[in-house]
Design an enzyme around this catalytic site. Structure first.
Site, PDB file in Angstrom:
ATOM      1  NE  ARG A 148       7.761  -2.625   5.874  1.00  9.34           N
ATOM      2  CZ  ARG A 148       6.460  -2.382   6.070  1.00  9.34           C
ATOM      3  NH1 ARG A 148       5.675  -2.104   5.047  1.00  9.34           N
ATOM      4  NH2 ARG A 148       5.953  -2.420   7.284  1.00  9.34           N
TER       5      ARG A 148
ATOM      6  NE  ARG B 235       6.941   0.142   9.980  1.00  4.97           N
ATOM      7  CZ  ARG B 235       5.739   0.145   9.428  1.00  4.97           C
ATOM      8  NH1 ARG B 235       5.556   0.687   8.234  1.00  4.97           N
ATOM      9  NH2 ARG B 235       4.706  -0.393  10.034  1.00  4.97           N
TER      10      ARG B 235
ATOM     11  NE  ARG C 160       2.868  -4.315  11.568  1.00  2.00           N
ATOM     12  CZ  ARG C 160       3.785  -4.107  10.613  1.00  2.00           C
ATOM     13  NH1 ARG C 160       4.973  -4.665  10.696  1.00  2.00           N
ATOM     14  NH2 ARG C 160       3.507  -3.347   9.599  1.00  2.00           N
TER      15      ARG C 160
ATOM     16  CE  LYS D 225      -2.205  -0.857   3.875  1.00  2.00           C
ATOM     17  NZ  LYS D 225      -1.483  -2.074   4.307  1.00  2.00           N
TER      18      LYS D 225
ATOM     19  NE  ARG E 141      -3.467  -1.035  10.360  1.00  2.00           N
ATOM     20  CZ  ARG E 141      -2.422  -0.467   9.744  1.00  2.00           C
ATOM     21  NH1 ARG E 141      -2.496   0.755   9.306  1.00  2.00           N
ATOM     22  NH2 ARG E 141      -1.319  -1.149   9.557  1.00  2.00           N
TER      23      ARG E 141
HETATM   24  P1  AMP Z   1       1.468   0.923   9.198  1.00  2.00           P
HETATM   25  O1  AMP Z   1       2.632   1.837   8.963  1.00  2.00           O
HETATM   26  O2  AMP Z   1       0.260   1.304   8.395  1.00  2.00           O
HETATM   27  O3  AMP Z   1       1.834  -0.533   9.030  1.00  2.00           O
HETATM   28  O4  AMP Z   1       1.037   1.118  10.730  1.00  2.00           O
HETATM   29  C1  AMP Z   1       1.947   0.838  11.776  1.00  2.00           C
HETATM   30  C2  AMP Z   1       1.196   0.759  13.089  1.00  2.00           C
HETATM   31  O5  AMP Z   1       0.554   2.006  13.369  1.00  2.00           O
HETATM   32  C3  AMP Z   1       0.062  -0.264  13.146  1.00  2.00           C
HETATM   33  O6  AMP Z   1       0.530  -1.563  13.424  1.00  2.00           O
HETATM   34  C4  AMP Z   1      -0.793   0.310  14.272  1.00  2.00           C
HETATM   35  O7  AMP Z   1      -0.210   0.077  15.538  1.00  2.00           O
HETATM   36  C5  AMP Z   1      -0.700   1.811  14.004  1.00  2.00           C
HETATM   37  N1  AMP Z   1      -1.754   2.251  13.061  1.00  2.00           N
HETATM   38  C6  AMP Z   1      -1.586   2.741  11.809  1.00  2.00           C
HETATM   39  N2  AMP Z   1      -2.758   3.066  11.248  1.00  2.00           N
HETATM   40  C7  AMP Z   1      -3.716   2.767  12.180  1.00  2.00           C
HETATM   41  C8  AMP Z   1      -5.122   2.851  12.193  1.00  2.00           C
HETATM   42  N3  AMP Z   1      -5.821   3.289  11.130  1.00  2.00           N
HETATM   43  N4  AMP Z   1      -5.771   2.458  13.320  1.00  2.00           N
HETATM   44  C9  AMP Z   1      -5.101   2.012  14.398  1.00  2.00           C
HETATM   45  N5  AMP Z   1      -3.773   1.884  14.447  1.00  2.00           N
HETATM   46  C10 AMP Z   1      -3.061   2.259  13.344  1.00  2.00           C
END
Ligand code: AMP
Length: 214
Positions: free
Chosen positions: A125, A158, A169, A13, A86
């Site tokens: 990654r 990360r 996750r 994404k 999410r």
């Molecule tokens: P991402 O970079 O999109 O993989 O997000 C990393 C982390 O941020 C996730 O594992 C969640 O802990 C938090 N996070 C990101 N977007 C959301 C969301 N829309 N709702 C809740 N937690 C989020």
């Protein structure tokens, strides 16, 4: 135009969003990036979010929604959501927010990738600590090991791309995010692309699905 990108963590994404938002002149809204920025700045929101994120759990819906409203309230350009919504509760809040602004979601793009593929991708990654560009040490390495091709800053893993957090996750996605597929399939503007292909192929197919010339 307002677009939502859906898919497993590691489905591509973020990489797709970085191509699309330029091509379509939209605002890239990555809630993960915004939360990491808040964490880096040690804001109250960032401090509250950090334990959820480090453990691979979702940050509470109300916190994420308030953060977005504060950041996007005055925005007039099209929004490209990456990593949001999410949960079904977030999707409902987003619908209500769009209604209050007299707008709607134009397309929901689901990047379909098998679970074993995303597990491997997340494990290899690397992310640029400067510009956020995403690499994969196996399939898409930088020219110089550990250094970003685009801005020269060091690449990092990360914290939530560690093996034990990756499994969490993936489970969180299945439990809380996957129900969004049914939610948006019913909405009539649901598009699906094969996210298992090379990034440039994915971008080309998604632009085709959106009927935009690359
Ligand atoms: P991402 O970079 O999109 O993989 O997000 C990393 C982390 O941020 C996730 O594992 C969640 O802990 C938090 N996070 C990101 N977007 C959301 C969301 N829309 N709702 C809740 N937690 C989020």
């Amino acid at each position: 135009m307002n677009i939502i990108l859906l898919g497993y963590p590691g489905s591509g994404k973020g990489t797709l969003a970085k191509d699309l938002f330029r091509a379509l002149d939209m605002v890239h809204v990555s809630t993960g990036d915004i939360l990491r920025d808040e964490m880096g700045k040690k804001t109250p929101l960032g401090l509250e979010a950090s334990s959820y994120m480090a453990g691979g759990r979702l940050v509470p819906d109300s916190l994420v929604m308030e953060m977005l409203k504060a950041r996007l309230g005055a925005e007039t350009r099209g929004l490209l959501f990456d990593g949001f919504p999410r949960t079904v509760a977030q999707a409902e809040m987003l619908d209500a927010w769009f209604v209050s602004r007299g707008q709607e979601i134009d397309s929901v793009v689901f990047l379909n990738v098998a679970e074993d593929v995303v597990m491997k991708r997340l494990g290899s990654r690397r992310t640029c600590s400067g510009c956020g560009k995403i690499y994969n040490v196996i399939s898409n390495p930088p020219a110089r090991e550990g250094v970003c091709d685009a801005c020269g800053k060091p690449l990092m893993t990360r914290e939530d791309d560690r093996p034990e957090v990756i499994s969490k996750r993936i489970q969180v996605y299945k439990d809380q995010t996957e129900p969004l597929l049914a939610y948006y399939r019913a909405s009539g503007n649901f598009l699906e692309a094969d996210g298992g292909q090379a990034p440039e192929t994915v971008t080309r197919s998604v632009l085709g699905l959106l009927r935009v010339k690359p």
